[in-house]
Design a protein around this motif. Sequence first.
Motif, short mmCIF file in Angstrom:
data_model
loop_
_atom_site.label_atom_id
_atom_site.label_comp_id
_atom_site.label_asym_id
_atom_site.label_seq_id
_atom_site.Cartn_x
_atom_site.Cartn_y
_atom_site.Cartn_z
N ILE A 2 0.80 -1.12 -0.06
CA ILE A 2 -0.24 0.06 0.03
C ILE A 2 0.96 1.22 -0.06
CG2 ILE A 2 -1.98 0.95 1.07
CD1 ILE A 2 -2.51 -1.83 0.30
N ARG A 3 0.88 1.78 -1.16
CA ARG A 3 1.97 3.25 -1.22
C ARG A 3 1.18 4.22 -2.00
NH1 ARG A 3 7.24 -0.46 -3.09
NH2 ARG A 3 7.11 -1.92 -1.16
N SER A 4 -0.28 4.15 -1.92
CA SER A 4 -0.56 5.34 -2.91
C SER A 4 -2.07 5.40 -2.34
CB SER A 4 -0.75 5.08 -4.44
OG SER A 4 -1.57 4.00 -4.74
N GLN A 5 -2.95 6.34 -2.82
CA GLN A 5 -4.21 6.69 -2.67
C GLN A 5 -5.11 5.52 -2.96
OE1 GLN A 5 -5.57 9.10 -0.24
NE2 GLN A 5 -7.40 7.84 -0.36
N LYS A 6 -4.84 5.20 -4.40
CA LYS A 6 -5.76 4.27 -4.97
C LYS A 6 -5.54 2.89 -4.21
CE LYS A 6 -5.80 2.13 -9.60
NZ LYS A 6 -4.60 1.52 -10.06
N GLU A 7 -4.28 2.54 -3.78
CA GLU A 7 -4.24 1.22 -3.06
C GLU A 7 -4.82 1.39 -1.84
OE1 GLU A 7 -0.02 0.39 -5.55
OE2 GLU A 7 0.11 1.56 -3.54
N LEU A 8 -4.77 2.46 -1.19
CA LEU A 8 -5.48 2.71 0.14
C LEU A 8 -6.81 2.61 -0.05
CD1 LEU A 8 -5.34 3.64 3.23
CD2 LEU A 8 -5.57 6.00 2.40
N THR B 222 3.26 -1.39 13.41
CA THR B 222 3.98 -2.56 12.98
C THR B 222 3.25 -3.15 11.83
OG1 THR B 222 5.03 -2.88 15.11
CG2 THR B 222 4.66 -4.66 13.70
N ILE B 223 2.08 -3.07 11.90
CA ILE B 223 1.08 -3.38 10.65
C ILE B 223 1.66 -2.74 9.43
CG2 ILE B 223 -0.85 -4.18 9.56
CD1 ILE B 223 -0.60 -6.07 12.10
N LEU B 224 1.55 -1.39 9.57
CA LEU B 224 1.89 -0.41 8.58
C LEU B 224 3.23 -0.71 7.91
CD1 LEU B 224 1.41 3.18 7.85
CD2 LEU B 224 3.62 2.40 7.93
N CYS B 225 4.09 -1.45 8.74
CA CYS B 225 5.51 -1.16 8.25
C CYS B 225 5.59 -2.48 7.28
CB CYS B 225 6.35 -1.78 9.44
SG CYS B 225 6.94 -0.42 10.35
N TYR B 226 4.73 -3.68 7.61
CA TYR B 226 4.63 -4.72 6.61
C TYR B 226 4.00 -4.52 5.33
CZ TYR B 226 6.72 -8.02 10.00
OH TYR B 226 7.73 -8.52 11.02
N VAL B 227 2.79 -3.81 5.47
CA VAL B 227 1.99 -3.78 4.48
C VAL B 227 2.41 -2.83 3.48
CG1 VAL B 227 0.07 -4.57 5.66
CG2 VAL B 227 0.14 -2.25 5.22
N VAL B 228 3.33 -1.70 3.92
CA VAL B 228 4.04 -0.69 3.06
C VAL B 228 5.17 -1.13 2.58
CG1 VAL B 228 4.68 1.66 2.88
CG2 VAL B 228 2.61 1.40 3.99
N ASN C 54 15.29 -1.75 8.04
CA ASN C 54 15.13 -0.41 8.53
C ASN C 54 13.75 0.13 8.18
OD1 ASN C 54 15.38 -0.38 5.79
ND2 ASN C 54 17.34 0.83 5.62
N PHE C 55 12.82 -0.83 7.42
CA PHE C 55 11.69 -0.12 6.90
C PHE C 55 11.68 0.99 6.26
CE2 PHE C 55 10.44 -3.85 9.77
CZ PHE C 55 9.72 -4.33 8.81
N ASP C 56 12.73 1.27 5.38
CA ASP C 56 12.74 2.67 4.74
C ASP C 56 11.57 3.23 4.12
OD1 ASP C 56 13.25 0.50 3.31
OD2 ASP C 56 14.83 1.53 1.84
N LYS C 57 10.49 2.03 3.12
CA LYS C 57 9.93 2.50 2.34
C LYS C 57 8.58 2.69 3.25
CE LYS C 57 10.89 -0.33 -1.88
NZ LYS C 57 12.28 -0.78 -1.23
N ALA C 58 8.24 2.10 4.41
CA ALA C 58 7.36 2.43 5.34
C ALA C 58 7.47 3.98 5.71
CB ALA C 58 7.18 1.35 6.34
N LYS C 59 8.73 4.10 6.26
CA LYS C 59 8.99 5.62 6.57
C LYS C 59 8.90 6.62 5.63
CE LYS C 59 12.36 5.62 10.22
NZ LYS C 59 13.45 5.56 11.09
N GLU C 60 9.43 6.32 4.45
CA GLU C 60 9.19 7.21 3.32
C GLU C 60 7.85 7.69 3.20
OE1 GLU C 60 9.81 7.29 -1.37
OE2 GLU C 60 10.86 5.90 -0.48
#
Length: 339
Positions: A100-106, A147-153, A160-166
């Motif tokens: 999940i990385r965009s409004q469309k996916e959200l 923690t859930i957001l970390c995995y699904v993003v 380091n969950f860089d994409k989740a933090k980004e």
Amino acid sequence: MIKNDLFLKALKGETVERPPVWMMRQAGRYLPDFMKLKEKYDFFTRCRTPELATEITVMPIEQVGTDAAILFSDILVVPQAMQIDVQMKPGLGPWIPNPIRSQKELDQVIVPDVNEELGYVYDAIKMTKQALNDEIPLIGFAGSPWTILCYVVQGQGSKNFDKAKELCFTQPQIAHSLLQKITDTTIAYLKGKVKAGVDAIQLFDSWGGMLSPTDYQKFSWQYMQQIIDALKNDIPVIAFGKGCWFALREMSQSGASALGVDWTCSAQNARYLSGGNITLQGNFDPSRLFSPPKDIKKMVHQMIDEFGKDKYIVNLGHGILPNIPVENAKAFVDAVKEY
């Protein structure tokens, strides 16, 4: 009435003859009988089949002798219920093919009817409660929204969950909407667990320590607090944030019954930072279970001396590792019982 209620007494802060003991991930890969089931059934089949979940939950009680059971399940059943495809890949762990990385996916992510999507968990709770026969309490759990957001993003586990933090730092509105959806689902899910009969709830914020103290308040703690507020009048809640020693003061004022502490924070610091009045749980280094049993016993007794026997639940500082000998896990539990 639960016969061995040491764990529940400790959560209430009552005086006990010895502290209770259980282990995070105690129903898992270090048990030979678990590995036999693993060869037969894939991971989510084990989670979704109440008979298997019950058998796995009860295993360590019979074989290692802990004072509480924790339901065999996974934190990622929540995003699955929210229409996010989550797979468990051998040798890799969680795998989310469409992160999940965009409004469309959200927009595809729903807040589900938990009874419909997660009814199998509630069935497992009822079955496990029957199997435990009021001998010891049963713990239900969920992952923190962060923690859930970390995995699904991120799409998988990460150092380091860089994409989740980004996502959080470049599109905060998407991150907060996703976190709120996870929070709403988690509250409904855990209320269902309470209704099904669990005796306590633990919230796992496994990746909270990835955030700075300021970002932790913003992207993790405020959502954990919503969950605690929704449950604290119905059931004891344990909040566990790995690497989150910096938030112990805030956590201690949250209405949680107990706080989990990882092995990087000393008993003295944990008592000081949490204000000294709340029950603490932890914090034996899981890797220390490789030590000879006699050393484990000595270290466990020292750990109890440092935390104090009251307002304390003996546990590991994170989940038990898969290659720990069963007799070492048993030495850990026995050491507490002999205290």
